[in-house]
Motif scaffolding. Structure first.
Motif, PDB file in Angstrom:
ATOM      1  N   GLU A  23      13.463 -10.253   6.731  1.00 38.46           N
ATOM      2  CA  GLU A  23      13.515  -9.423   5.533  1.00 38.46           C
ATOM      3  C   GLU A  23      13.494  -7.961   5.965  1.00 38.46           C
ATOM      4  OE1 GLU A  23      14.619  -8.598   2.786  1.00 38.46           O
ATOM      5  OE2 GLU A  23      13.592 -10.085   1.524  1.00 38.46           O
ATOM      6  N   ALA A  24      13.959  -7.093   5.074  1.00 43.66           N
ATOM      7  CA  ALA A  24      13.998  -5.657   5.343  1.00 43.66           C
ATOM      8  C   ALA A  24      13.534  -4.898   4.112  1.00 43.66           C
ATOM      9  CB  ALA A  24      15.411  -5.224   5.726  1.00 43.66           C
ATOM     10  N   LEU A  25      12.969  -3.731   4.362  1.00 50.05           N
ATOM     11  CA  LEU A  25      12.511  -2.851   3.288  1.00 50.05           C
ATOM     12  C   LEU A  25      12.787  -1.422   3.719  1.00 50.05           C
ATOM     13  CD1 LEU A  25      10.933  -2.451   0.588  1.00 50.05           C
ATOM     14  CD2 LEU A  25       8.837  -2.412   1.956  1.00 50.05           C
ATOM     15  N   VAL A  26      13.265  -0.584   2.787  1.00 48.89           N
ATOM     16  CA  VAL A  26      13.558   0.816   3.085  1.00 48.89           C
ATOM     17  C   VAL A  26      12.641   1.697   2.249  1.00 48.89           C
ATOM     18  CG1 VAL A  26      15.318   2.621   3.115  1.00 48.89           C
ATOM     19  CG2 VAL A  26      15.977   0.241   3.543  1.00 48.89           C
ATOM     20  N   VAL A  27      11.972   2.656   2.911  1.00 47.00           N
ATOM     21  CA  VAL A  27      11.123   3.631   2.228  1.00 47.00           C
ATOM     22  C   VAL A  27      11.622   5.028   2.587  1.00 47.00           C
ATOM     23  CG1 VAL A  27       9.130   2.094   2.085  1.00 47.00           C
ATOM     24  CG2 VAL A  27       9.417   3.536   4.104  1.00 47.00           C
ATOM     25  N   ASN A  28      10.863   6.062   2.198  1.00 44.23           N
ATOM     26  CA  ASN A  28      11.449   7.398   2.292  1.00 44.23           C
ATOM     27  C   ASN A  28      11.360   8.088   3.649  1.00 44.23           C
ATOM     28  OD1 ASN A  28       8.756   8.096   2.241  1.00 44.23           O
ATOM     29  ND2 ASN A  28       8.809   8.999   0.205  1.00 44.23           N
ATOM     30  N   ASN A  29      10.526   7.636   4.566  1.00 46.20           N
ATOM     31  CA  ASN A  29      10.582   8.139   5.946  1.00 46.20           C
ATOM     32  C   ASN A  29       9.775   7.240   6.875  1.00 46.20           C
ATOM     33  OD1 ASN A  29       7.831   8.976   5.843  1.00 46.20           O
ATOM     34  ND2 ASN A  29       8.406  11.010   5.114  1.00 46.20           N
ATOM     35  N   GLY A  30       9.848   7.531   8.171  1.00 48.45           N
ATOM     36  CA  GLY A  30       9.202   6.673   9.142  1.00 48.45           C
ATOM     37  C   GLY A  30       7.695   6.645   9.021  1.00 48.45           C
ATOM     38  N   ALA A  31       7.095   7.798   8.745  1.00 50.36           N
ATOM     39  CA  ALA A  31       5.652   7.840   8.577  1.00 50.36           C
ATOM     40  C   ALA A  31       5.223   6.997   7.383  1.00 50.36           C
ATOM     41  CB  ALA A  31       5.184   9.286   8.406  1.00 50.36           C
ATOM     42  N   ALA A  32       6.019   7.032   6.319  1.00 47.03           N
ATOM     43  CA  ALA A  32       5.705   6.231   5.135  1.00 47.03           C
ATOM     44  C   ALA A  32       5.777   4.746   5.447  1.00 47.03           C
ATOM     45  CB  ALA A  32       6.666   6.573   3.996  1.00 47.03           C
ATOM     46  N   ALA A  33       6.717   4.347   6.312  1.00 43.98           N
ATOM     47  CA  ALA A  33       6.815   2.937   6.697  1.00 43.98           C
ATOM     48  C   ALA A  33       5.541   2.484   7.390  1.00 43.98           C
ATOM     49  CB  ALA A  33       8.023   2.736   7.611  1.00 43.98           C
ATOM     50  N   LEU A  34       5.032   3.309   8.302  1.00 55.26           N
ATOM     51  CA  LEU A  34       3.808   2.959   9.017  1.00 55.26           C
ATOM     52  C   LEU A  34       2.599   2.979   8.093  1.00 55.26           C
ATOM     53  CD1 LEU A  34       2.493   2.209  11.659  1.00 55.26           C
ATOM     54  CD2 LEU A  34       2.380   4.634  12.249  1.00 55.26           C
ATOM     55  N   VAL A  35       2.532   3.968   7.206  1.00 54.39           N
ATOM     56  CA  VAL A  35       1.422   4.039   6.256  1.00 54.39           C
ATOM     57  C   VAL A  35       1.418   2.828   5.333  1.00 54.39           C
ATOM     58  CG1 VAL A  35       0.588   5.282   4.217  1.00 54.39           C
ATOM     59  CG2 VAL A  35       1.099   6.532   6.307  1.00 54.39           C
ATOM     60  N   LEU A  36       2.592   2.432   4.838  1.00 54.26           N
ATOM     61  CA  LEU A  36       2.661   1.271   3.962  1.00 54.26           C
ATOM     62  C   LEU A  36       2.202   0.012   4.687  1.00 54.26           C
ATOM     63  CD1 LEU A  36       3.462  -0.146   1.343  1.00 54.26           C
ATOM     64  CD2 LEU A  36       5.819  -0.245   2.207  1.00 54.26           C
ATOM     65  N   ALA A  37       2.660  -0.176   5.923  1.00 56.95           N
ATOM     66  CA  ALA A  37       2.294  -1.378   6.668  1.00 56.95           C
ATOM     67  C   ALA A  37       0.791  -1.443   6.913  1.00 56.95           C
ATOM     68  CB  ALA A  37       3.056  -1.420   7.997  1.00 56.95           C
ATOM     69  N   THR A  38       0.200  -0.354   7.353  1.00 57.63           N
ATOM     70  CA  THR A  38      -1.232  -0.380   7.662  1.00 57.63           C
ATOM     71  C   THR A  38      -2.087  -0.414   6.400  1.00 57.63           C
ATOM     72  OG1 THR A  38      -1.142   2.039   7.954  1.00 57.63           O
ATOM     73  CG2 THR A  38      -1.031   0.695   9.933  1.00 57.63           C
ATOM     74  N   THR A  39      -1.607   0.202   5.329  1.00 59.49           N
ATOM     75  CA  THR A  39      -2.358   0.148   4.072  1.00 59.49           C
ATOM     76  C   THR A  39      -2.379  -1.270   3.518  1.00 59.49           C
ATOM     77  OG1 THR A  39      -1.774   2.431   3.518  1.00 59.49           O
ATOM     78  CG2 THR A  39      -2.494   1.029   1.712  1.00 59.49           C
ATOM     79  N   ALA A  40      -1.204  -1.884   3.453  1.00 60.81           N
ATOM     80  CA  ALA A  40      -1.112  -3.214   2.858  1.00 60.81           C
ATOM     81  C   ALA A  40      -1.810  -4.276   3.697  1.00 60.81           C
ATOM     82  CB  ALA A  40       0.351  -3.586   2.666  1.00 60.81           C
ATOM     83  N   LEU A  41      -1.802  -4.099   5.007  1.00 57.04           N
ATOM     84  CA  LEU A  41      -2.353  -5.132   5.881  1.00 57.04           C
ATOM     85  C   LEU A  41      -3.807  -4.893   6.271  1.00 57.04           C
ATOM     86  CD1 LEU A  41       0.689  -5.574   8.305  1.00 57.04           C
ATOM     87  CD2 LEU A  41       0.015  -7.105   6.438  1.00 57.04           C
ATOM     88  N   ARG A  88       5.588  -5.655  -2.374  1.00 56.16           N
ATOM     89  CA  ARG A  88       4.846  -5.829  -3.628  1.00 56.16           C
ATOM     90  C   ARG A  88       3.626  -4.919  -3.728  1.00 56.16           C
ATOM     91  NH1 ARG A  88       5.946 -11.305  -2.330  1.00 56.16           N
ATOM     92  NH2 ARG A  88       3.840 -11.533  -1.462  1.00 56.16           N
ATOM     93  N   HIS A  89       3.256  -4.266  -2.639  1.00 56.67           N
ATOM     94  CA  HIS A  89       2.074  -3.410  -2.664  1.00 56.67           C
ATOM     95  C   HIS A  89       2.330  -2.196  -3.549  1.00 56.67           C
ATOM     96  CE1 HIS A  89      -1.114  -0.701  -1.245  1.00 56.67           C
ATOM     97  NE2 HIS A  89      -1.740  -1.805  -0.848  1.00 56.67           N
ATOM     98  N   PRO A  90       1.335  -1.731  -4.309  1.00 54.16           N
ATOM     99  CA  PRO A  90       1.553  -0.586  -5.195  1.00 54.16           C
ATOM    100  C   PRO A  90       2.068   0.665  -4.484  1.00 54.16           C
ATOM    101  CG  PRO A  90      -0.514  -1.670  -5.741  1.00 54.16           C
ATOM    102  CD  PRO A  90      -0.001  -2.326  -4.495  1.00 54.16           C
ATOM    103  N   LEU A  91       1.667   0.862  -3.221  1.00 54.83           N
ATOM    104  CA  LEU A  91       2.120   2.046  -2.500  1.00 54.83           C
ATOM    105  C   LEU A  91       3.628   2.037  -2.267  1.00 54.83           C
ATOM    106  CD1 LEU A  91       1.327   4.663  -1.032  1.00 54.83           C
ATOM    107  CD2 LEU A  91       0.950   3.294   1.041  1.00 54.83           C
ATOM    108  N   ALA A  92       4.228   0.858  -2.242  1.00 53.90           N
ATOM    109  CA  ALA A  92       5.666   0.765  -1.993  1.00 53.90           C
ATOM    110  C   ALA A  92       6.460   1.547  -3.036  1.00 53.90           C
ATOM    111  CB  ALA A  92       6.112  -0.691  -1.969  1.00 53.90           C
ATOM    112  N   ARG A  93       5.956   1.574  -4.263  1.00 53.01           N
ATOM    113  CA  ARG A  93       6.642   2.324  -5.313  1.00 53.01           C
ATOM    114  C   ARG A  93       6.608   3.822  -5.033  1.00 53.01           C
ATOM    115  NH1 ARG A  93       9.584   1.607 -10.301  1.00 53.01           N
ATOM    116  NH2 ARG A  93       9.466   3.613 -11.353  1.00 53.01           N
ATOM    117  N   ALA A  94       5.474   4.297  -4.501  1.00 55.01           N
ATOM    118  CA  ALA A  94       5.317   5.737  -4.267  1.00 55.01           C
ATOM    119  C   ALA A  94       6.176   6.233  -3.107  1.00 55.01           C
ATOM    120  CB  ALA A  94       3.848   6.062  -3.998  1.00 55.01           C
ATOM    121  N   VAL A  95       6.531   5.337  -2.184  1.00 54.19           N
ATOM    122  CA  VAL A  95       7.270   5.772  -1.005  1.00 54.19           C
ATOM    123  C   VAL A  95       8.696   5.208  -0.960  1.00 54.19           C
ATOM    124  CG1 VAL A  95       5.174   6.068   0.347  1.00 54.19           C
ATOM    125  CG2 VAL A  95       6.347   3.868   0.410  1.00 54.19           C
ATOM    126  N   ARG A  96       9.171   4.686  -2.069  1.00 49.37           N
ATOM    127  CA  ARG A  96      10.485   4.056  -2.050  1.00 49.37           C
ATOM    128  C   ARG A  96      11.589   5.089  -1.827  1.00 49.37           C
ATOM    129  NH1 ARG A  96      11.886   2.251  -8.295  1.00 49.37           N
ATOM    130  NH2 ARG A  96      12.397   4.339  -9.097  1.00 49.37           N
TER     131      ARG A  96
END
Length: 431
Positions: free
Chosen positions: A135-153, A302-310
């Protein structure tokens, strides 16, 4: 005696002039009125003649642009130049952005008329280019990708990471601070230069949210060093998610960039999630890319932060075109033929003078530190650098060792003549 200020053209008369009408359509009436007011005020102060107001307004509007950002010809030899906006977009990406600038089906199934998954095209392109990802997911920058992953997990839990990978990225942003902002707790293991499998094993426990491995993309540690590879970490992690930040967004291994991690290899080695930037070696727009296990990536989405960094529709369109289309400029510049660069440098030197010297380009943007890109540059007097930067077009050379070095690696070949004309203009002013 008649007050000369009475001769200053009225605003409505100036707005009715054909050139001003055309400028209003291009720049907007508010910008046009500001230029008119400035010219009228100058005449009222006696700083300009009333009869010159109309010409002053038209000249100012002709030179005005819709953005303060200026195009720059990158003559530094640095391919992914952060200060110049990182990756230049391909014609395919530009066309995709134009096509998506209006109403588009970014989140709509036209067949059913129902809401659909956002950015399906970009997701499909990434999965086709990286089949190891479920699966793949696109957010607004690389830092946001790392923040989303560590926040959700790992929010409220621990992120296990080697001390040698607690890096500082551009503008003073530090990885530990970024992760701490998510509510996760850092569990540092190993030493700056050496981390062993037992260090990770000792740290793993019920409070572990994820294990994070970060590619130290903007520096090298050499000498008495050791680390733990991804396959070994995967065996240690068990059910704990393994997140790997590769940074520069290389999807597949590139022989020209030895040691630079790529998403396909990292996923094949056992990473659950790979995070990367879209505007570095991938060559696309500013974006953050997450690739990995379908269940994990779907959970992040599905994490709420994903909406903020989409990512917005323009980035999604440009990323899709970059991944599925022809080679992006970054790829071409990285693999530019040294002999062709020499031929272009010789032509430039023949027109403007200067000396052709060997000059290694660089990947830039934190990618492949220390890896040279063999090429050539035209050596000019150091004093040429500033007027070249301030000229039209603006040209950014490299200033090094008391010289102005013009490297054509990242300059489109059709712009070589513009570079030569700019250098000749500087030389004429300097003589």
């Amino acid at each position: 005696m008649t007050d000369p200020r009475r001769l200053i053209p009225r605003t409505d008369a100036l707005l009715a002039r054909p050139a001003v009408v055309a400028a209003s359509a291009r720049l907007g009436e508010r910008r046009v009125r500001a230029e008119i007011t400035a010219a009228q005020d100058a005449a009222r102060r006696g700083a300009a003649a009333p009869e010159d107001v109309a010409d002053t307004v038209e000249r100012a509007l002709e030179a005005a642009t819709v953005t303060s950002l200026r195009p720059v010809l990158n003559a530094t030899g640095v391919v992914v130049h952060t200060n110049l906006g990182r990756a230049p977009l391909s014609p395919a990406a530009l066309a995709a952005m134009t096509a998506s600038s209006g109403y588009v089906d970014v989140e709509l199934d036209l067949d059913s008329g129902a809401r659909s998954k956002r950015g399906a095209g970009a997701r499909a392109a990434l999965l086709a280019a990286c089949p190891e990802a479920g699966e793949a997911l696109v957010v607004n920058n690389g830092a946001a990708a790392l923040v989303l992953a560590t926040t959700a997990l790992a929010a409220g839990r621990e992120v296990v990471v080697s001390r040698g990978e607690l890096i500082e990225i551009g503008a003073g942003f530090r990885l530990p601070d970024l992760i701490a902002s998510t509510g996760a707790r850092l569990r540092e293991v190993g030493a700056t230069n050496r981390t062993h499998a037992r260090d990770y094993a000792d740290a793993l426990g019920p409070g572990t949210g994820c294990v994070l491995k970060v590619h130290p993309s903007n520096f090298r540690v050499e000498g008495f060093t050791s680390g733990v590879d991804i396959a070994e970490l995967r065996a240690l992690c068990g059910d704990v998610p393994l997140v790997v930040d590769i940074g520069s967004g290389l999807l597949a291994a590139d022989p020209a960039l030895p040691g630079e991690p790529d998403a396909r290899s990292v996923l094949a080695a056992g990473a659950d999630v790979v995070t990367a930037s879209g505007d570095k070696l991938l060559g696309g727009p500013q974006a953050g890319v997450l690739l990995g296990r379908a269940d994990v990536i779907s959970g992040l989405a599905r994490h709420p932060l994903a909406r903020a960094v989409r990512a917005d529709k323009l980035a999604l369109a440009a990323l899709e075109a970059t991944v599925s289309g022809p080679d992006a400029p970054v790829v071409r510049y990285l693999h530019a033929d040294a002999d062709s660069l020499r031929t272009r440098a010789d032509r430039l030197a023949a027109r403007v003078g200067g000396t052709v010297v060997a000059h290694d380009g660089r990947v830039g943007g934190g990618g492949a530190p220390g890896v040279p890109l063999p090429g050539w540059a035209v050596r000019l007097p150091e004093a040429y650098a500033r007027p070249l930067r301030l000229g039209d077009p603006a040209i950014l050379p490299r200033v090094h060792d008391g010289a102005c070095l013009v490297d054509l690696r990242c300059v489109p070949e059709e712009s070589d003549g513009d570079v030569a004309d700019a250098v000749l203009a500087v030389a004429a002013c300097s003589s």
